[in-house]
Design a protein around this motif. Structure first.
Motif, PDB file in Angstrom:
ATOM      1  N   THR A 419       4.225  15.561   1.819  1.00  0.00           N
ATOM      2  CA  THR A 419       5.629  15.957   1.753  1.00  0.00           C
ATOM      3  C   THR A 419       6.515  14.719   1.619  1.00  0.00           C
ATOM      4  O   THR A 419       6.068  13.589   1.841  1.00  0.00           O
ATOM      5  N   GLN A 420       7.785  14.922   1.301  1.00  0.00           N
ATOM      6  CA  GLN A 420       8.723  13.804   1.227  1.00  0.00           C
ATOM      7  C   GLN A 420       8.824  13.099   2.573  1.00  0.00           C
ATOM      8  O   GLN A 420       8.878  11.869   2.641  1.00  0.00           O
ATOM      9  N   GLU A 421       8.854  13.874   3.657  1.00  0.00           N
ATOM     10  CA  GLU A 421       8.956  13.282   4.988  1.00  0.00           C
ATOM     11  C   GLU A 421       7.761  12.391   5.285  1.00  0.00           C
ATOM     12  O   GLU A 421       7.888  11.298   5.842  1.00  0.00           O
ATOM     13  N   GLN A 422       6.544  12.844   4.892  1.00  0.00           N
ATOM     14  CA  GLN A 422       5.341  12.059   5.136  1.00  0.00           C
ATOM     15  C   GLN A 422       5.321  10.802   4.269  1.00  0.00           C
ATOM     16  O   GLN A 422       4.886   9.738   4.712  1.00  0.00           O
ATOM     17  N   ALA A 423       5.790  10.929   3.021  1.00  0.00           N
ATOM     18  CA  ALA A 423       5.839   9.775   2.125  1.00  0.00           C
ATOM     19  C   ALA A 423       6.762   8.699   2.690  1.00  0.00           C
ATOM     20  O   ALA A 423       6.431   7.505   2.687  1.00  0.00           O
ATOM     21  N   ILE A 424       7.915   9.116   3.187  1.00  0.00           N
ATOM     22  CA  ILE A 424       8.877   8.174   3.757  1.00  0.00           C
ATOM     23  C   ILE A 424       8.321   7.545   5.030  1.00  0.00           C
ATOM     24  O   ILE A 424       8.456   6.347   5.265  1.00  0.00           O
ATOM     25  N   ALA A 425       7.675   8.357   5.878  1.00  0.00           N
ATOM     26  CA  ALA A 425       7.104   7.853   7.137  1.00  0.00           C
ATOM     27  C   ALA A 425       6.031   6.798   6.851  1.00  0.00           C
ATOM     28  O   ALA A 425       5.963   5.765   7.529  1.00  0.00           O
ATOM     29  N   LYS A 426       5.193   7.045   5.839  1.00  0.00           N
ATOM     30  CA  LYS A 426       4.149   6.076   5.485  1.00  0.00           C
ATOM     31  C   LYS A 426       4.763   4.780   4.974  1.00  0.00           C
ATOM     32  O   LYS A 426       4.303   3.673   5.310  1.00  0.00           O
ATOM     33  N   TYR A 427       5.828   4.879   4.195  1.00  0.00           N
ATOM     34  CA  TYR A 427       6.505   3.687   3.679  1.00  0.00           C
ATOM     35  C   TYR A 427       7.058   2.845   4.840  1.00  0.00           C
ATOM     36  O   TYR A 427       6.872   1.626   4.882  1.00  0.00           O
ATOM     37  N   ARG A 428       7.718   3.511   5.776  1.00  0.00           N
ATOM     38  CA  ARG A 428       8.320   2.778   6.899  1.00  0.00           C
ATOM     39  C   ARG A 428       7.255   2.136   7.787  1.00  0.00           C
ATOM     40  O   ARG A 428       7.441   1.051   8.322  1.00  0.00           O
ATOM     41  N   GLU A 429       6.151   2.841   7.951  1.00  0.00           N
ATOM     42  CA  GLU A 429       5.043   2.298   8.740  1.00  0.00           C
ATOM     43  C   GLU A 429       4.508   1.024   8.090  1.00  0.00           C
ATOM     44  O   GLU A 429       4.264   0.013   8.759  1.00  0.00           O
ATOM     45  N   LEU A 430       4.341   1.063   6.754  1.00  0.00           N
ATOM     46  CA  LEU A 430       3.841  -0.094   6.016  1.00  0.00           C
ATOM     47  C   LEU A 430       4.862  -1.232   6.038  1.00  0.00           C
ATOM     48  O   LEU A 430       4.503  -2.404   6.182  1.00  0.00           O
ATOM     49  N   GLU A 431       6.133  -0.869   5.897  1.00  0.00           N
ATOM     50  CA  GLU A 431       7.208  -1.872   5.913  1.00  0.00           C
ATOM     51  C   GLU A 431       7.259  -2.600   7.251  1.00  0.00           C
ATOM     52  O   GLU A 431       7.406  -3.821   7.318  1.00  0.00           O
ATOM     53  N   LYS A 432       7.097  -1.831   8.340  1.00  0.00           N
ATOM     54  CA  LYS A 432       7.117  -2.413   9.685  1.00  0.00           C
ATOM     55  C   LYS A 432       5.905  -3.320   9.899  1.00  0.00           C
ATOM     56  O   LYS A 432       6.011  -4.415  10.472  1.00  0.00           O
ATOM     57  N   LYS A 467      15.206   4.863  -4.270  1.00  0.00           N
ATOM     58  CA  LYS A 467      16.629   5.206  -4.338  1.00  0.00           C
ATOM     59  C   LYS A 467      16.992   6.215  -3.263  1.00  0.00           C
ATOM     60  O   LYS A 467      18.059   6.135  -2.652  1.00  0.00           O
ATOM     61  N   ASP A 468      16.100   7.166  -3.000  1.00  0.00           N
ATOM     62  CA  ASP A 468      16.347   8.179  -1.984  1.00  0.00           C
ATOM     63  C   ASP A 468      16.481   7.557  -0.605  1.00  0.00           C
ATOM     64  O   ASP A 468      17.142   8.102   0.273  1.00  0.00           O
ATOM     65  N   MET A 469      15.841   6.389  -0.407  1.00  0.00           N
ATOM     66  CA  MET A 469      15.916   5.693   0.877  1.00  0.00           C
ATOM     67  C   MET A 469      16.956   4.572   0.864  1.00  0.00           C
ATOM     68  O   MET A 469      17.040   3.782   1.797  1.00  0.00           O
ATOM     69  N   GLY A 470      17.735   4.508  -0.219  1.00  0.00           N
ATOM     70  CA  GLY A 470      18.781   3.494  -0.298  1.00  0.00           C
ATOM     71  C   GLY A 470      18.259   2.106  -0.595  1.00  0.00           C
ATOM     72  O   GLY A 470      18.872   1.101  -0.229  1.00  0.00           O
ATOM     73  N   LYS A 471      17.091   2.006  -1.267  1.00  0.00           N
ATOM     74  CA  LYS A 471      16.502   0.713  -1.592  1.00  0.00           C
ATOM     75  C   LYS A 471      16.376   0.555  -3.101  1.00  0.00           C
ATOM     76  O   LYS A 471      16.515   1.507  -3.849  1.00  0.00           O
ATOM     77  N   GLU A 472      16.070  -0.704  -3.529  1.00  0.00           N
ATOM     78  CA  GLU A 472      15.831  -0.966  -4.937  1.00  0.00           C
ATOM     79  C   GLU A 472      14.418  -1.488  -5.111  1.00  0.00           C
ATOM     80  O   GLU A 472      13.838  -2.056  -4.189  1.00  0.00           O
ATOM     81  N   ALA A 473      13.857  -1.290  -6.304  1.00  0.00           N
ATOM     82  CA  ALA A 473      12.513  -1.778  -6.581  1.00  0.00           C
ATOM     83  C   ALA A 473      12.492  -3.301  -6.438  1.00  0.00           C
ATOM     84  O   ALA A 473      13.354  -4.000  -6.960  1.00  0.00           O
TER      85      ALA A 473
END
Length: 588
Positions: A419-432, A467-473
């Motif tokens: 889901t979108q929520e899971q995709a975002i959660a995985k991104y933040r986990e990796l970013e952290k 973009k949905d998370m307010g970031k740029e590539a």
């Protein structure tokens, strides 16, 4: 000076339930402790508006005076507030400040539209000073992160600020709790509320409809033309309504559709089947909406067909069924839709029914959330305390029926249904974990491939996702075409052959960069600019692609991910050429 007093039950006919008394006490305690910014997070159906009114009553008893501004953003909330005050605290004087209606502006409580307030602040015609209100209460406070509410926060300086909502996180991760001191004084989620019988139980039924809902507009919203083509299918609609009649004959129902045309089509179908129904949406005049809402509320019609107008704020305690006929991938929207039928009427309505006839099961994310909730429901309660005797684990109060869609789970791999929520959660986990913004290659290596992002956000998936998370590539704007070509030739020389897209991306030249430099599809356009063809695309047959997949599946003992498959040289460009878009899904 504020005096400490013991909370008394409201004088009005409506009395607070146990969980509502706890919430009022939490409000009282926070004020006494000097923590005057606070938030309440309560499941839909638990009576947030009533709690807010009792808190206002308690505030007036504590301070003895002071004016309160009650802010909301939906007209159905505005119209219901007077009604709730009359039932809960009729002794409190009330005024109104909305477009086209301004009355009793010196009353103790002003019921106001956030849009009218913000507009009048900007135009300099607001009739209230910044310190006019001692307390401000904001309904559905997760909207506080928007620009409209920021205008309000910059202008008013209340001593007390309270937020009420059913969620505490936004899908775009914007921080709104900071406005309320990050102070959640009381929280009651859906599962705990069902256990405590604060709301009705849930019966979820998934219906199979064999329609592909992978249709997007700009990667974010569903495209209306495609919705009409996909959704307005008489045979499909008829089958769904017939199943609804079998499952919930004669029950008061709210139907959620994809768009106005779809909603009107469903109303026509219901009328042809001798079912009383009305449509309620933003395409209608306000007086028509009001009349139809009253007709549904009073039981003159059995079914109300809407789009997203009643996802928040609508209160129909005796509505028993939510029929979802719209493609919904967001768990938050699903929770809001089901909340419309979870208001409990003891002895009359003990269970709400959600019939998911659109195919949320195709994303499986919704079902995973439900399975997790069911596990929470069956587990011992973590709330403890003096209300443990209220708790119930009756399995009939949280039932999931997926018998019609069970075969869907066997046909496809689980990673397809992130889901979108899971995709975002995985991104933040990796970013952290990395301490920096991850690249697309790093992200894809965790199983969230570009194909998954394109399904969730449309093309180009990675850029739309960021973009949905307010970031740029990352670094897309720092690399030139010349640098990209030089890096490619260097890699080609080192390997002694034409590198694959995955190998090139591993060097930091991912698809987002190439999309930016060459337009979408970036990899193919990049190769074309150098007079090359996409590697192997014209040489590999469907049969060879399938054989390689089965070989990899056998070696791993499970279904391989897209990233694993692409690392064998069978990239997305090849699959698109063989199977069309979206290549990976069509191939599977």
């Amino acid at each position: 000076m504020m005096k400490t007093v013991k909370i008394k039950k409201a004088d009005a006919a409506v009395k607070p339930w146990p969980h509502q008394r706890e919430a009022i006490q939490a409000f009282h305690t926070s004020l006494v402790q000097g923590k005057k910014k606070m938030a309440f997070v309560l499941a839909t159906g638990t009576g947030k508006t009533n709690i807010a009114i009792w808190c206002i009553d308690d505030f007036l008893k504590l301070y003895g005076h002071g004016r309160v501004l009650f802010i909301s953003h939906l007209e159905q909330i505005w119209s219901q507030l007077d009604e709730r005050f009359e039932a809960v605290a009729p002794h409190i004087s009330r005024g109104c400040f909305m477009a086209g209606e301004e009355r009793s502006l010196n009353a103790t409580v002003i019921n106001a539209s956030v849009y009218t307030i913000a507009s009048r602040i900007k135009s300099g015609t607001i009739p209230f000073t910044p310190k006019h209100f001692k307390a401000i209460i904001i309904d559905e406070f997760h909207h506080a992160a928007t620009a409209t509410y920021k205008t309000l926060f910059k202008y008013f300086t209340p001593e007390i600020l309270v937020g009420m909502s059913c969620i505490k996180e936004r899908h775009d991760a914007k921080d709104f709790l900071k406005y309320f001191g990050n102070n959640i004084v009381y929280e009651l989620d859906t599962i705990e509320a069902i256990k405590r019988r604060a709301i009705a139980g849930l019966r979820y039924i998934a219906l199979k409809d064999d329609i592909d809902y992978s249709i997007h507009k700009n990667g974010f919203a569903y495209k209306e033309r495609d919705q009409n083509r996909k959704l307005i299918i008489p045979k499909k609609d008829l089958r769904v309504i017939e199943r609804w009649q079998e499952i919930a004959p004669g029950k008061k129902t709210i139907v959620f559709c994809a768009n106005i045309r779809h909603a009107e089509r469903i109303v026509e179908l219901l009328h042809s089947m001798h079912v009383s129904a009305v449509s309620v949406h933003y395409g209608l005049a306000p007086d028509v909406i009001s009349k139809r809402t009253v007709a549904f509320r009073t039981g003159k019609v059995q079914v109300a067909v809407t789009i997203d107008k009643w996802l928040e704020g609508a209160d129909f305690p005796d509505a028993e069924v939510a029929l979802l006929l719209r493609p919904t991938k967001s768990w938050r929207i699903f929770v809001q839709a089901r909340g419309r039928v979870l208001r409990r009427i003891p002895g009359v309505k003990e269970t709400g029914i959600v019939i998911d006839a659109v195919g949320n099961h195709k994303w499986i994310g919704t079902y995973k959330h439900l399975v997790h909730e069911r596990a929470q429901f069956a587990a011992p309660s973590g709330s403890g305390g003096d209300h443990r005797a209220e708790l119930t684990h009756d399995p009939g109060l949280f039932a999931l029926d997926i018998s019609e869609v069970a075969d869907i789970f066997a046909l496809t791999g689980e990673r397809q249904f992130i889901t979108q929520e899971q995709a975002i959660a995985k991104y933040r986990e990796l970013e952290k974990k990395k301490g920096k913004q991850p690249t697309i290659t790093e992200y894809a290596s965790k199983g969230h491939s570009i194909e998954v992002l394109e399904r969730l956000y449309g093309r180009p998936g990675w850029r739309n996702f960021l973009k949905d998370m307010g970031k740029e590539a990352l670094r897309s704007f720092k690399i030139t075409r010349r640098q990209a070509r030089e890096k490619y030739r260097e890699l080609e020389k080192n390997k002694g052959r034409q590198p694959t897209g995955l190998e090139f991306a591993a060097e930091g030249y991912g698809i987002a960069k190439l999309d930016y430099l060459y337009g979408c599809p970036g990899w193919r356009n990049f190769l074309k600019s150098m007079g090359k063809d996409v590697l192997y695309s014209s040489q590999i047959t469907r049969r060879q692609a399938k054989e390689k997949y089965r070989e990899l599946e056998k070696n791993k003992g499970r279904q391989p991910t897209y990233t694993e498959y692409a690392s064998e040289g069978y990239g997305i460009a090849m699959l698109v050429k063989l199977y069309g878009r979206p290549g990976w899904r069509n191939f599977l």
